[in-house]
Design a protein around this motif. Structure first.
Motif, PDB file in Angstrom:
ATOM      1  N   UNK A  53      38.312  28.707  32.250  1.00 50.66           N
ATOM      2  CA  UNK A  53      38.163  29.765  30.918  1.00 50.66           C
ATOM      3  C   UNK A  53      39.516  30.477  30.157  1.00 50.66           C
ATOM      4  N   UNK A  54      39.529  31.225  31.866  1.00 45.18           N
ATOM      5  CA  UNK A  54      40.751  31.770  31.236  1.00 45.18           C
ATOM      6  C   UNK A  54      42.447  31.482  31.118  1.00 45.18           C
ATOM      7  N   UNK A 272      48.501  34.256  42.357  1.00 47.25           N
ATOM      8  CA  UNK A 272      47.924  35.411  42.052  1.00 47.25           C
ATOM      9  C   UNK A 272      47.010  34.745  41.393  1.00 47.25           C
ATOM     10  N   UNK A 273      46.527  33.565  40.773  1.00 47.97           N
ATOM     11  CA  UNK A 273      44.918  32.725  40.457  1.00 47.97           C
ATOM     12  C   UNK A 273      44.877  32.343  41.291  1.00 47.97           C
ATOM     13  N   UNK A 274      45.805  31.632  42.867  1.00 40.02           N
ATOM     14  CA  UNK A 274      44.380  31.309  43.906  1.00 40.02           C
ATOM     15  C   UNK A 274      43.917  32.538  44.267  1.00 40.02           C
ATOM     16  N   UNK A 275      44.011  33.643  44.506  1.00 38.19           N
ATOM     17  CA  UNK A 275      43.695  34.859  45.260  1.00 38.19           C
ATOM     18  C   UNK A 275      42.953  35.251  43.901  1.00 38.19           C
ATOM     19  N   UNK A 292      42.536  40.132  36.030  1.00 40.18           N
ATOM     20  CA  UNK A 292      41.653  39.880  34.828  1.00 40.18           C
ATOM     21  C   UNK A 292      42.853  41.295  33.832  1.00 40.18           C
ATOM     22  N   UNK A 293      42.869  42.239  33.727  1.00 47.41           N
ATOM     23  CA  UNK A 293      43.166  42.888  33.049  1.00 47.41           C
ATOM     24  C   UNK A 293      45.169  42.817  33.174  1.00 47.41           C
ATOM     25  N   UNK A 298      49.521  40.082  29.380  1.00 49.72           N
ATOM     26  CA  UNK A 298      50.314  39.382  29.971  1.00 49.72           C
ATOM     27  C   UNK A 298      49.937  37.919  29.062  1.00 49.72           C
ATOM     28  N   UNK A 299      48.952  37.756  28.837  1.00 51.25           N
ATOM     29  CA  UNK A 299      49.407  36.072  27.961  1.00 51.25           C
ATOM     30  C   UNK A 299      49.324  36.292  27.003  1.00 51.25           C
TER      31      UNK A 299
END
Length: 431
Positions: A53-54, A272-275, A292-293, A298-299
């Motif tokens: 989703x993100x 970072x996403x795997x973590x 998330x924050x 950033x995105x």
């Protein structure tokens, strides 16, 4: 390339069914009434659904959410207000309900970068200075939201906006330029000094800015130099598709800029996403929320007008016009030698991979008529580009130095300025 934006929009539309199915799957595995939600399989499925989703979401403009600040031993309310407006920029004032007996504090204008991210990227910067300063920030408008009828916006207009805002805030303002704005802010102050303008800022703080990209060139600098402006015109400029208000406007889309930044540190973003996936499986809510924050900010990206983007590439990164003394604003040459009153502080990061060491310090070398006691330089160890204006070392080491610099030059506003000329050169009206 003109169809790239249409394909981007179409991709988001085509993903809608998959996103709907993903949301349903996530709700199923997050439901407390579902026994599977407590199993490693269920947790992994829910975590995977959140990451999908993100990574497929279109991130909107974030909010500052700075409702209070601490002044002395009291918590005071902060009200965010638009105090000046043009088609491509709103000037925000963080109006604090100051307690009785608190003396007026220095005015600080933070010029946010127009480089693909929203001004909220500087939320931490604003928050740091709210207890000690009257803070204003330029909130640049996403070009895809500006109708063609509102006209164009280029580097000359950017400089005009800065001058206009300085006239609004008066000569006792201190201007902080974070990254990209360092060049137009320095040029704006030079133009004001050359006109013997009454509203020349008391000081300016230039942070990680590309004043002279010939010094310690980074991969970003080298790429622009090698490709040249025409390459960017052919490969990076597209038209805004419907149903956006800026339909048919030529822009450099934010998702292009984001792709470039992500590619520079792709392994770091993947890690970072795997973590985050592991944090979600392990129910480490605090670590997942920090992720998330950061990525919510950033995105979230915005488009830049084509004329501003290409003129910036040409002037700053290809021609190096400002340090060569060849930069023009409208029909006048920008003369940094005219700066004689506005104090300058240059700040750089030791590990900055966007603006190399020496690029911002060049501002001090290019202003020979500014007294040395009005020049300050700080190289912050062990920080990259982002750490120059945010994070722990910024709050502990950089921000206090900025406060001291502003305090040292607070009394300089309007002092020892020559009387204005009877007839000043007129700037073209700001659109």
């Amino acid at each position: 390339m003109d169809l790239a934006y249409f394909y981007y929009e179409a991709g988001h539309i085509l993903l809608s069914p998959a996103r709907a199915a993903n949301d349903a799957t996530r709700l199923f595995f997050k439901n407390p009434a579902n026994p599977l939600s407590y199993t490693p399989y269920g947790k992994a499925m829910a975590a995977g659904c959140e990451l999908f989703e993100r990574t497929t979401r279109r991130y909107g403009k974030p909010s500052f959410d700075l409702d209070t600040t601490q002044i002395g031993d009291r918590e005071v309310t902060v009200r965010e207000r638009v105090v000046w407006h043009k088609p491509f920029c709103n000037l925000l004032h963080f109006d604090r309900m100051l307690p009785r007996g608190v003396d007026p504090q220095p005015k600080l204008l933070i010029v946010a970068p127009m480089s693909g991210h929203y001004a909220t990227l500087l939320r931490g910067t604003v928050e740091t200075f709210l207890p000690t300063h009257e803070v204003y920030i330029t909130d640049w408008v996403d070009a895809r939201e500006v109708p063609l009828s509102d006209g164009s916006f280029d580097l000359d207009d950017y400089i005009d906006y800065i001058i206009d805002i300085c006239h609004l805030l008066g000569p006792d303002v201190h201007v902080m330029a974070v990254c990209q704005p360092a060049v137009p802010v320095l040029a704006a102050v030079a133009q004001m000094e050359a006109m013997e303008d009454d509203c020349v800022p008391a000081s300016m703080i230039l942070m990680g800015g590309p004043i002279d990209t010939r010094k310690s060139p980074t991969a970003v600098n080298k790429g622009a130099q090698e490709r040249g402006t025409e390459w960017f015109r052919r490969n990076c400029i597209v038209k805004v598709p419907p149903p956006n208000p800026g339909l048919w406007r030529d822009v450099y889309p934010g998702f292009f800029q984001l792709s470039g930044f992500m590619a520079m540190n792709l392994d770091r973003h993947i890690s970072a996403h795997w973590n985050m996936f592991n944090h979600l499986v392990e129910n480490d809510g605090d670590s997942a929320e920090k992720h998330r924050e950061f990525y919510d900010e950033y995105l979230a990206v915005m488009d830049l007008t084509a004329e501003f983007y290409l003129q910036t590439v040409e002037t700053v990164f290809v021609q190096h016009a400002l340090p060569k003394g060849e930069m023009m604003h409208r029909d006048e040459k920008v003369d940094l030698g005219a700066i004689r009153h506005c104090a300058i502080m240059a700040i750089e990061g030791e590990n900055d991979d966007i603006s190399g060491i020496g690029q911002t310090r060049a501002a001090l070398e290019l202003t020979p008529n500014l007294p040395e006691e009005k020049k300050t330089y700080h190289l912050q160890e062990r920080v990259g580009h982002y750490g120059v204006f945010n994070g722990g070392r910024f709050r502990r080491e950089i921000a206090p130095r900025i406060c001291d610099f502003i305090d040292a030059h607070e009394s300089d506003a309007g002092a020892a300025r020559p009387a204005p000329r009877s007839k000043k050169p007129q700037l073209r009206a700001v659109r």
